[in-house]
Design an enzyme around this catalytic site. Sequence first.
Site, PDB file in Angstrom:
ATOM      1  N   ASP A 203       0.705  -1.147   0.067  1.00 32.14           N
ATOM      2  CA  ASP A 203       0.043  -0.063  -0.004  1.00 32.14           C
ATOM      3  C   ASP A 203       0.828   1.059   0.150  1.00 32.14           C
ATOM      4  O   ASP A 203       1.711   1.479   0.870  1.00 32.14           O
ATOM      5  CB  ASP A 203      -1.126  -0.011   1.168  1.00 32.14           C
ATOM      6  CG  ASP A 203      -1.737   1.057   1.233  1.00 32.14           C
ATOM      7  OD1 ASP A 203      -1.814   1.818   0.366  1.00 32.14           O
ATOM      8  OD2 ASP A 203      -2.830   1.084   2.057  1.00 32.14           O
TER       9      ASP A 203
ATOM     10  N   GLU B 161      -2.376   0.351  -4.358  1.00 26.55           N
ATOM     11  CA  GLU B 161      -2.328  -1.085  -3.592  1.00 26.55           C
ATOM     12  C   GLU B 161      -2.501  -2.210  -4.751  1.00 26.55           C
ATOM     13  O   GLU B 161      -2.995  -2.292  -5.636  1.00 26.55           O
ATOM     14  CB  GLU B 161      -3.585  -1.109  -2.836  1.00 26.55           C
ATOM     15  CG  GLU B 161      -3.737  -0.083  -1.904  1.00 26.55           C
ATOM     16  CD  GLU B 161      -5.260  -0.240  -0.818  1.00 26.55           C
ATOM     17  OE1 GLU B 161      -5.420  -1.459  -0.331  1.00 26.55           O
ATOM     18  OE2 GLU B 161      -6.129   0.617  -0.916  1.00 26.55           O
TER      19      GLU B 161
END
Length: 410
Positions: free
Chosen positions: A9, A107
């Site tokens: 992330d 992500e």
Amino acid sequence: MDRAILHCDMNNFYASVECMLDPSIKDKPVAVCGNVKERHGIVLAKNYPAKYKGVKTGEAIWQAKNKCPDLVVIDKPHFDQYEKYSRLAKKMYKEYTDMVEPMGLDECWLDVTKSVKLFGKPEKIADTLRERVKKEFGLTISVGVSFNKTFAKLGSDMKKPDATTVITRENFKTLIWNLPVSDLLGVGRKTNEVLKRYFINTIGDLANEKPERLEYLLGKNGVALYYAANGLEDDIVQKYNELEEVKSISHGITTTKDLKNNDEVWKTMLELSQEIALKLRSKGLRAGGVMVSIRDENLQWEQYQERFKTSEQSAINIAKAAFNLFTSRYDWSRLIRTVTVGAINLIEEGTPEQIGIFDNNERKEKIEKAEKCMEDLNIRFGTDIVKNASIMEVENLPNARRRIKYDIKK
């Protein structure tokens, strides 16, 4: 052998890219925002100094400025740069595995089960990626390491910025069962409200519920959440090249004024469906269903979808299906700010289908031929030479949306 799944992330991605591009604002509170004139004037992303001042994603710029008067507002986001660094990160991830599944621009899940012999333990791979992203791009990522996708995602959220969190079969109950149930992937606002009504407040509460009760409360999703909370989710990480296939086509718009009745929603949906039908035809696809997303004046989202009896490629038929779905589900207790229509369950043109005995397939073909003719005229002589009379005077669309693009190569 357990799988080794990473979830990478990129921390405060939009804001971090802006700070990297302009180091003079790096230590200041920064918020990346939309265009105020076209009612996108909300916070899309913020950095940590802004977060510490109470700035929240989704709130209006004036609200953020009240909390943080010295906030640096980026009202012309560099989306091309966000896409660039997203591509670069994915390219780096693919050096370690071909099983890279994006979840938005910032992500990705990685399955590195077969990579450990080459690159070391999963935690080492995670740390290597963190260091490389920081050194090569000037950005940071948090990485969750676990034996399934759900827990890897939870891990990347637990420590930020620039951290690795490992969740194993031995420690997951200790690490995550005390977290709010809303932290679990798949628990949205409405699901969370239902669970709270029945005193299911933590992931542990969910894990210790009876699956039959959760199925009664939430349907199949309740059972899926039960499995996820107990570490039993086993969804595969898709290979990156397999995701290049188009699985849905959608278009959405934030209107210049809140929509207040069905007529305004219908016109907006019809306008959006023109673009969807154009793209379906250009790619040789047909829609097997429709999806509608609505964001109300309080910035809360609702989403509905349904399958078609037979596939569609017509703008008017897609719009009618979307509108009927909307009117059957939305209660008009709030005005509407954003409307999105999507074609889902796509199939290739020419795919055999079972036609119902009462289906008027001849009429459907005539409608699709008429729309194709309209498209050809607009492509040849200029946008909006021919259009539906009902959207001649659509007032709530921003200027950028009024120009339907006909530059898709046939």
